[in-house]
Design a protein around this motif. Structure first.
Motif, PDB file in Angstrom:
ATOM      1  N   ALA A 116      81.979  47.186   8.342  1.00  0.00           N
ATOM      2  CA  ALA A 116      82.281  47.944   7.122  1.00  0.00           C
ATOM      3  C   ALA A 116      81.998  49.427   7.329  1.00  0.00           C
ATOM      4  N   MET A 117      80.907  49.734   8.041  1.00  0.00           N
ATOM      5  CA  MET A 117      80.588  51.140   8.297  1.00  0.00           C
ATOM      6  C   MET A 117      81.626  51.793   9.205  1.00  0.00           C
ATOM      7  N   MET A 118      82.057  51.059  10.225  1.00  0.00           N
ATOM      8  CA  MET A 118      83.044  51.649  11.138  1.00  0.00           C
ATOM      9  C   MET A 118      84.382  51.872  10.449  1.00  0.00           C
ATOM     10  N   SER A 119      84.748  50.974   9.545  1.00  0.00           N
ATOM     11  CA  SER A 119      85.975  51.191   8.772  1.00  0.00           C
ATOM     12  C   SER A 119      85.886  52.488   7.980  1.00  0.00           C
ATOM     13  N   VAL A 120      84.741  52.753   7.411  1.00  0.00           N
ATOM     14  CA  VAL A 120      84.564  53.997   6.651  1.00  0.00           C
ATOM     15  C   VAL A 120      84.703  55.207   7.584  1.00  0.00           C
ATOM     16  N   GLU A 125      87.890  59.845   9.471  1.00  0.00           N
ATOM     17  CA  GLU A 125      88.326  60.645  10.604  1.00  0.00           C
ATOM     18  C   GLU A 125      89.798  60.448  10.904  1.00  0.00           C
ATOM     19  N   GLY A 126      90.439  59.557  10.164  1.00  0.00           N
ATOM     20  CA  GLY A 126      91.868  59.316  10.367  1.00  0.00           C
ATOM     21  C   GLY A 126      92.194  58.825  11.765  1.00  0.00           C
ATOM     22  N   ASN A 149      90.184  41.954  10.003  1.00  0.00           N
ATOM     23  CA  ASN A 149      90.806  42.679   8.893  1.00  0.00           C
ATOM     24  C   ASN A 149      90.065  43.943   8.469  1.00  0.00           C
ATOM     25  N   ALA A 150      89.086  44.422   9.267  1.00  0.00           N
ATOM     26  CA  ALA A 150      88.449  45.698   8.932  1.00  0.00           C
ATOM     27  C   ALA A 150      89.461  46.807   9.213  1.00  0.00           C
ATOM     28  N   PRO A 151      89.862  47.580   8.171  1.00  0.00           N
ATOM     29  CA  PRO A 151      90.887  48.602   8.371  1.00  0.00           C
ATOM     30  C   PRO A 151      90.441  49.661   9.377  1.00  0.00           C
ATOM     31  N   GLY A 152      91.352  50.060  10.252  1.00  0.00           N
ATOM     32  CA  GLY A 152      91.044  51.153  11.181  1.00  0.00           C
ATOM     33  C   GLY A 152      90.245  50.736  12.396  1.00  0.00           C
ATOM     34  N   VAL A 153      90.001  49.441  12.575  1.00  0.00           N
ATOM     35  CA  VAL A 153      89.208  49.000  13.728  1.00  0.00           C
ATOM     36  C   VAL A 153      89.959  47.904  14.482  1.00  0.00           C
TER      37      VAL A 153
END
Ligand SMILES: *Cc1c(COP(=O)(O)O)cnc(C)c1O
Length: 440
Positions: A116-120, A125-126, A149-153
């Motif tokens: 969850a933290m890495m998704s943030v 940072e886009g 399903n973690a977005p961005g990872v």
């Protein structure tokens, strides 16, 4: 939160840097520079709250500089989606069940929080973050399920072909989506070597923002404080039955089945924040280098021995440096707070059978080690809190050999077992792994 490396207290980094690096460049482990000391009334006020709400409050205390209000809310809500119930065998034996997450083990809490933290971070940072991790079984499952399903990872799990149990393999090969399993024609050591080689490879590092998800990451450690807080706050008497000195009627002793000692270290951090725990029991199997240190002050890492509580088969525990750091290398100070105890497989099996016969409660082999530590080293005027680290259904061979009819397999496992394995076979070479990472 600012953090320092256990090898150099002068150089501080912010939380994001510590999470993205995992290990400090000097090889040390990251530790929080300071923790707020909270009064007893603070813990009492948490008594009736849900674990998600407690997580939010702890994140507010520790990470207010690192995430916005909305982000802290999001992280607590994504990571703490299942409960950690407390089951009492009798008035002095309480079991904290940490195995109700997707992989039925306590590592789900840390893995999900880290995801969850890495998704943030990725959103802010886009940029997409790529996790590359090696597993001999359990870690890969917790990481894959936590990041699914973690977005961005995106996650790449390297595992040795034919050397993880079929069920463990299913836990990280059936998810699909942002989880890719690389089935390496080699050993676990080959997988670890290949992960290291990826980080040293210029072409991969130019193409992707790489990070690991290994167990020493501070993002996995911190959330583990929350279930101690959850359990102990729930055990506190209401305001008036606490004496003037703030003592509880019956002091709580936490017994923690340990391998790399991340779980115990998290408990020690919560204790530093004032959580009313009177002492800890470091319970291990025959891999007992830390109990040895606690008894005589000498630390001698060894090669690990195989046991039925195999997630604790560790001969050189990675979080021991954090424990030393917390006590300023003062053996006596550490030994006042932590008692070491170890048990062999025969004792562990016997405990599983006895507790089933006496209480109708089924423990996995790791929890049984914690139970033994509690039973042998808790006094009558104390309350033992045993951390149950895994569901017994994860160890069907051991359990059914002792108690053929006791095991009920939870739905999560049946679902995983029915899934279809998807993996990319690769030979044990950097070229092969690089091809996959650059192609996808
Ligand atoms: C990882 C693990 C442990 C050991 O936890 P540490 O934090 O490494 O001490 C104990 N039990 C189970 C089931 C585990 O998966």
């Amino acid at each position: 939160m600012k953090l320092y490396s256990t090898r150099n207290k002068e150089e501080k980094v912010d939380f994001r840097t510590a999470v993205m690096r995992g290990l400090a460049p000097d090889g040390g482990l990251y530790m929080p520079e300071s923790l707020p000391l909270m009064p007893l009334s603070f813990w009492q006020a948490l008594r009736e709250r849900s674990i998600t709400s407690k997580a939010r409050i702890v994140f507010d205390l520790l990470l207010a500089d690192d995430f916005t209000d909305a982000e802290r809310d999001e992280i607590a809500g994504r990571a703490f989606t299942f409960d950690a119930p407390l089951v009492s065998l009798d008035e002095r034996t309480h079991i904290l069940e940490l195995f109700h997450g997707p992989t039925l083990a306590f590592k789900d809490f840390g893995a999900r929080t880290m995801a969850a933290m890495m998704s943030v971070f990725a959103r802010k940072e886009g940029e997409t973050i790529t996790i590359v991790t090696a597993t001999s079984g359990d870690t890969g499952a917790a990481v894959a399920q936590g990041f699914h399903n973690a977005p961005g990872v995106e996650v790449y799990v390297l595992y040795p072909s034919g050397q993880v149990s079929p069920l463990q393999e299913k836990q990280f090969t059936t998810l699909g989506g942002n989880i890719t399993a690389l089935e390496v024609d080699g050993t676990f050591d080959d997988c670890q070597r290949l992960v290291k080689a990826c980080f040293a490879d210029e072409r991969i590092c130019n193409a992707r923002q790489l990070t690991t998800a290994n167990s020493i990451n501070i993002a996995r450690l911190l959330p583990q404080m929350i279930y101690y807080i959850h359990a102990v706050a729930g055990m506190l008497p209401e305001g008036k039955s606490v004496s003037a000195q703030g003592e509880m009627t019956r002091p709580v002793v936490c017994s923690v089945p340990s391998g790399n000692f991340g779980n115990l270290t998290a408990g020690l951090l919560a204790h530093r924040m004032g959580l009313p725990v009177s002492r800890f029991i470091a319970a291990t199997n025959v891999n007992h280098v830390v109990p040895d240190y606690l008894s005589d002050g000498n630390f001698h890492p060894k090669s690990s021995l195989r046991t039925i509580s195999n997630a604790m088969d560790v001969g050189n525990p990675s979080n021991f440096d954090r424990m030393l750091d917390l006590y300023g290398n003062d053996h006596q100070a550490m030994a006042r707070d932590i008692l070491g105890a170890w048990f062999d497989d025969r004792q562990t099996r016997q405990a599983i059978t006895e507790v089933w016969e006496q209480y109708g409660y089924l423990m996995d082999p790791h929890t049984a080690v914690g139970y033994l530590g509690c039973r042998e080293h808790t006094a009558d005027n104390e309350q033992g809190l045993i951390l149950a680290t895994a569901h017994p259904a994860k160890f069907p061979e051991t359990i059914t050999s002792l108690l053929p009819d006791a095991l009920v397999t939870p739905g999560q496992l049946l679902q995983v077992a029915a899934g279809k394995k998807q993996s990319i076979p690769v030979e044990a070479s950097l070229d092969a792994v690089r091809d996959v990472l650059l192609e996808n």
